[in-house]
Design a protein around this motif. Structure first.
Motif, PDB file in Angstrom:
ATOM      1  N   MET A  67       0.805  -1.214   0.000  1.00  0.00           N
ATOM      2  CA  MET A  67       0.000   0.000   0.000  1.00  0.00           C
ATOM      3  C   MET A  67       0.843   1.271   0.000  1.00  0.00           C
ATOM      4  SD  MET A  67      -3.095  -0.952  -0.216  1.00  0.00           S
ATOM      5  CE  MET A  67      -3.966   0.560   0.208  1.00  0.00           C
ATOM      6  N   ILE A  68       2.132   1.142   0.219  1.00  0.00           N
ATOM      7  CA  ILE A  68       3.000   2.320   0.278  1.00  0.00           C
ATOM      8  C   ILE A  68       3.047   3.014  -1.079  1.00  0.00           C
ATOM      9  CG2 ILE A  68       5.418   3.046   0.469  1.00  0.00           C
ATOM     10  CD1 ILE A  68       5.771   1.108   2.720  1.00  0.00           C
ATOM     11  N   ARG A  69       3.002   4.341  -1.067  1.00  0.00           N
ATOM     12  CA  ARG A  69       3.135   5.139  -2.286  1.00  0.00           C
ATOM     13  C   ARG A  69       4.558   5.662  -2.401  1.00  0.00           C
ATOM     14  NH1 ARG A  69      -1.968   6.341  -0.149  1.00  0.00           N
ATOM     15  NH2 ARG A  69      -3.701   6.067  -1.596  1.00  0.00           N
ATOM     16  N   PHE A  70       5.024   5.742  -3.649  1.00  0.00           N
ATOM     17  CA  PHE A  70       6.359   6.251  -3.933  1.00  0.00           C
ATOM     18  C   PHE A  70       6.223   7.535  -4.750  1.00  0.00           C
ATOM     19  CE2 PHE A  70       6.835   1.788  -3.120  1.00  0.00           C
ATOM     20  CZ  PHE A  70       8.020   1.671  -2.423  1.00  0.00           C
ATOM     21  N   VAL A  71       6.743   8.628  -4.227  1.00  0.00           N
ATOM     22  CA  VAL A  71       6.702   9.917  -4.906  1.00  0.00           C
ATOM     23  C   VAL A  71       8.072  10.166  -5.525  1.00  0.00           C
ATOM     24  CG1 VAL A  71       6.321  12.396  -4.638  1.00  0.00           C
ATOM     25  CG2 VAL A  71       5.014  10.770  -3.236  1.00  0.00           C
ATOM     26  N   CYS A  72       8.103  10.470  -6.822  1.00  0.00           N
ATOM     27  CA  CYS A  72       9.385  10.661  -7.501  1.00  0.00           C
ATOM     28  C   CYS A  72       9.197  11.437  -8.794  1.00  0.00           C
ATOM     29  CB  CYS A  72      10.048   9.312  -7.794  1.00  0.00           C
ATOM     30  SG  CYS A  72       9.148   8.320  -9.011  1.00  0.00           S
ATOM     31  N   GLY A  73      10.319  11.842  -9.397  1.00  0.00           N
ATOM     32  CA  GLY A  73      10.310  12.448 -10.717  1.00  0.00           C
ATOM     33  C   GLY A  73      10.402  11.387 -11.791  1.00  0.00           C
ATOM     34  N   LYS A  74      10.245  11.804 -13.040  1.00  0.00           N
ATOM     35  CA  LYS A  74      10.267  10.857 -14.155  1.00  0.00           C
ATOM     36  C   LYS A  74      11.622  10.180 -14.307  1.00  0.00           C
ATOM     37  CE  LYS A  74      11.319  14.498 -17.535  1.00  0.00           C
ATOM     38  NZ  LYS A  74      10.866  15.193 -18.765  1.00  0.00           N
ATOM     39  N   ASN A  75      12.671  10.766 -13.734  1.00  0.00           N
ATOM     40  CA  ASN A  75      14.009  10.184 -13.818  1.00  0.00           C
ATOM     41  C   ASN A  75      14.099   8.832 -13.118  1.00  0.00           C
ATOM     42  OD1 ASN A  75      13.587  11.796 -11.434  1.00  0.00           O
ATOM     43  ND2 ASN A  75      15.738  11.532 -10.920  1.00  0.00           N
ATOM     44  N   LEU A  76      13.155   8.527 -12.232  1.00  0.00           N
ATOM     45  CA  LEU A  76      13.190   7.262 -11.491  1.00  0.00           C
ATOM     46  C   LEU A  76      12.110   6.282 -11.916  1.00  0.00           C
ATOM     47  CD1 LEU A  76      14.048   8.556  -7.927  1.00  0.00           C
ATOM     48  CD2 LEU A  76      15.243   6.720  -9.100  1.00  0.00           C
ATOM     49  N   LEU A  77      11.237   6.694 -12.809  1.00  0.00           N
ATOM     50  CA  LEU A  77      10.083   5.860 -13.159  1.00  0.00           C
ATOM     51  C   LEU A  77      10.501   4.504 -13.726  1.00  0.00           C
ATOM     52  CD1 LEU A  77       7.031   5.528 -13.429  1.00  0.00           C
ATOM     53  CD2 LEU A  77       7.177   6.659 -15.658  1.00  0.00           C
ATOM     54  N   THR A  78      11.401   4.486 -14.692  1.00  0.00           N
ATOM     55  CA  THR A  78      11.803   3.228 -15.329  1.00  0.00           C
ATOM     56  C   THR A  78      12.439   2.277 -14.326  1.00  0.00           C
ATOM     57  OG1 THR A  78      12.126   4.307 -17.471  1.00  0.00           O
ATOM     58  CG2 THR A  78      13.222   2.190 -17.139  1.00  0.00           C
ATOM     59  N   ASP A  79      13.327   2.796 -13.474  1.00  0.00           N
ATOM     60  CA  ASP A  79      13.982   1.941 -12.483  1.00  0.00           C
ATOM     61  C   ASP A  79      12.977   1.363 -11.482  1.00  0.00           C
ATOM     62  OD1 ASP A  79      16.450   2.258 -13.595  1.00  0.00           O
ATOM     63  OD2 ASP A  79      17.181   3.716 -12.132  1.00  0.00           O
ATOM     64  N   LEU A  80      12.029   2.170 -11.051  1.00  0.00           N
ATOM     65  CA  LEU A  80      11.049   1.674 -10.080  1.00  0.00           C
ATOM     66  C   LEU A  80      10.184   0.569 -10.669  1.00  0.00           C
ATOM     67  CD1 LEU A  80       9.717   4.836  -8.173  1.00  0.00           C
ATOM     68  CD2 LEU A  80      11.419   3.168  -7.438  1.00  0.00           C
ATOM     69  N   VAL A  81       9.759   0.758 -11.910  1.00  0.00           N
ATOM     70  CA  VAL A  81       8.855  -0.214 -12.523  1.00  0.00           C
ATOM     71  C   VAL A  81       9.609  -1.456 -12.992  1.00  0.00           C
ATOM     72  CG1 VAL A  81       7.264  -0.613 -14.438  1.00  0.00           C
ATOM     73  CG2 VAL A  81       7.186   1.558 -13.191  1.00  0.00           C
ATOM     74  N   CYS A  82      10.716  -1.262 -13.686  1.00  0.00           N
ATOM     75  CA  CYS A  82      11.402  -2.385 -14.349  1.00  0.00           C
ATOM     76  C   CYS A  82      12.407  -3.102 -13.449  1.00  0.00           C
ATOM     77  CB  CYS A  82      12.113  -1.889 -15.607  1.00  0.00           C
ATOM     78  SG  CYS A  82      10.994  -1.197 -16.848  1.00  0.00           S
ATOM     79  N   LYS A  83      13.015  -2.407 -12.519  1.00  0.00           N
ATOM     80  CA  LYS A  83      14.045  -3.016 -11.686  1.00  0.00           C
ATOM     81  C   LYS A  83      13.567  -3.299 -10.263  1.00  0.00           C
ATOM     82  CE  LYS A  83      17.848  -0.923 -14.286  1.00  0.00           C
ATOM     83  NZ  LYS A  83      19.059  -0.062 -14.213  1.00  0.00           N
TER      84      LYS A  83
END
Length: 242
Positions: A67-83
């Motif tokens: 349930m935790i939310r992660f707040v970030c910029g687009k620079n981290l989107l790929t790493d969060l989703v794919c890695k």
């Protein structure tokens, strides 16, 4: 407002807990974070350097606390989703141009308003100003680390969590000593991409409230005993305005 430094500095990673539930940066091992798992509601990530965004830890955190939310910029989107295998539904993308955005606490009753802003580092980096409502520790706080300086005004906040990485004179002496020996100096990069104590104190003197604001210095290359002995404790009163 309360602030607990779980870890800060490039050697051990960065993770700072605000009001017991808001985690700023997640650059530590899962073992180091595990005592706080049940408390964390929202994670604010600044940039992709591994001492601020430890992807194996983020993967385990998301698996254990979905349930935790992660707040970030687009620079981290790929790493969060794919890695790190974080679901898109758990990611809140922000840009420094955003108006203040509300983020309801995932498992708690507080509402967090977040205002992101640019930081000056050697990769894309975001700082955060947050306003917390609906808890026993309401207030406003800033988190800014790995930056040459803070490029915005932010007057009168309750808490400033800011970098104070080095003293300019000390770094210049180290650079000169290594240059004389023909040695490589990492200190030049530090001075270009991190904030000195002098720069931090000047900015704080122009923004913080001397009577009310609390300051927590982060990510220092200064010996902690030396900081305390010179009257600049990690949790310090605001310097007088000049």
């Amino acid at each position: 407002m309360t602030c607990e430094i779980i870890s800060t500095g490039s050697k051990h990673g960065n993770a700072v807990l605000l009001n017991g539930s808001l985690l700023f940066d997640c650059g530590v091992s899962f073992q180091k974070l595990s005592p706080y798992l049940k408390q964390i509601s929202i994670v604010f990530l600044t940039h992709k350097h591994c001492d601020h965004s430890n992807l194996p830890t983020i993967r385990k955190l998301h698996r254990r606390r979905p349930m935790i939310r992660f707040v970030c910029g687009k620079n981290l989107l790929t790493d969060l989703v794919c890695k790190a295998n974080v679901s898109l539904n758990n990611i809140i993308l922000v840009t420094p141009e955003d108006a203040p955005k509300s983020i309801p606490g995932a498992e708690f009753h507080e509402t967090v308003w977040v205002s992101p802003f640019h930081l000056i580092h050697d990769v894309e980096n975001i700082g955060y100003i947050v306003r917390i409502e609906g808890s026993d520790d309401d207030g406003t706080a800033m988190y800014a680390t790995d930056t040459h300086h803070i490029p915005i005004p932010a007057p009168g906040l309750d808490l400033y969590m800011v970098e104070a990485n080095f003293r300019q004179e000390d770094m210049q002496q180290r650079i000169a000593q290594k240059a004389a020996k023909g040695e490589f100096s990492y200190e030049g990069r530090v001075m270009e991409s991190h904030m000195s104590m002098e720069t931090a104190l000047q900015w704080l003197s122009e923004n913080a409230d001397p009577l009310r604001s609390k300051i927590v210095f982060l990510h220092g290359h200064i010996d902690e005993n030396e900081v305390c002995n010179n009257g600049m404790d990690r949790t310090a009163p605001v310097p007088e305005r000049t």
